[in-house]
Design an enzyme around this catalytic site. Structure first.
Site, PDB file in Angstrom:
ATOM      1  CE  LYS A 256       0.860   6.883  -3.602  1.00 55.78           C
ATOM      2  NZ  LYS A 256       1.560   5.578  -3.677  1.00 55.78           N
TER       3      LYS A 256
ATOM      4  CE1 TYR B   4       2.355   4.693   1.693  1.00 58.39           C
ATOM      5  CE2 TYR B   4       3.597   6.736   1.504  1.00 58.39           C
ATOM      6  CZ  TYR B   4       2.560   5.916   1.097  1.00 58.39           C
ATOM      7  OH  TYR B   4       1.711   6.322   0.079  1.00 58.39           O
TER       8      TYR B   4
ATOM      9  CG  ASN C 274       0.733   3.970  -6.831  1.00 58.83           C
ATOM     10  OD1 ASN C 274       1.004   4.983  -6.192  1.00 58.83           O
ATOM     11  ND2 ASN C 274       0.388   2.835  -6.258  1.00 58.83           N
TER      12      ASN C 274
ATOM     13  CG  HIS D 143      -2.135   6.364   0.207  1.00 59.19           C
ATOM     14  ND1 HIS D 143      -1.678   5.086   0.457  1.00 59.19           N
ATOM     15  CD2 HIS D 143      -2.794   6.749   1.332  1.00 59.19           C
ATOM     16  CE1 HIS D 143      -2.036   4.734   1.681  1.00 59.19           C
ATOM     17  NE2 HIS D 143      -2.718   5.715   2.244  1.00 59.19           N
TER      18      HIS D 143
ATOM     19  CD  GLU E 176      -3.355   6.092   5.738  1.00 56.98           C
ATOM     20  OE1 GLU E 176      -4.105   6.437   4.799  1.00 56.98           O
ATOM     21  OE2 GLU E 176      -2.672   5.051   5.713  1.00 56.98           O
TER      22      GLU E 176
END
Ligand code: CMP
Length: 132
Positions: free
Chosen positions: A3, A43, A106, A109, A120
């Protein structure tokens, strides 16, 4: 995905090293940036959640690394390797424990099922960008 927080902090190499040392093979990889529309699409399963706006703005805020990883039991093993969504709850040694700063930022993913991994992968890569 690695990320934007982890890319910005210079952790691409350390994270990829931990991933490959744990037996994952890289089948596709690129440094790219999602538009806000891309992030909303990626998302969309979370669109009713209160954090959807924050999540999609953050995910489109800077470059990410997208990758397709292969391993037996990959989804479950990768989720173990990255640790809990909230880094405060992640086990010692996991990628999120080491590199994440909050539940939103975080670091990484991982797909939550084989079915979503395929969706994805197709979102990020054309067929000719994926190697055997
Ligand atoms: P990820 O594995 O990318 O899948 C959905 C993401 O939503 C998750 O990691 C978190 O980064 C983010 N997320 C989950 N809960 C929250 C929250 N309460 N606030 C902000 N972001 C969240």
């Amino acid at each position: 995905m690695i990320k934007p927080d982890a890319v910005k902090a210079g952790h691409i190499g350390a994270i990829l090293n931990q991933i490959t040392e744990n037996g994952f093979r890289i089948k596709a990889m690129k440094l790219t940036q999602l538009t806000l529309a891309d992030a909303k699409k990626f998302y969309e399963i979370h669109q009713e959640r209160p954090f959807y706006g924050e999540l999609t703005e953050f995910m489109s805020s800077g470059p990410i690394v997208a990758a397709i990883l292969e391993k037996d039991n990959a989804v479950e093993d990768f989720r173990k390797l990255i640790g809990s969504t909230n880094p405060a709850e992640a086990e010692e040694g996991t990628i999120r424990k080491k590199f994440a700063t909050s539940v939103g930022e975080n670091a990484v993913h991982g797909s939550d099922s084989d079915e979503n991994a395929k969706i994805e992968a197709d979102f990020h890569f054309a067929g000719r960008e994926v190697f055997g």
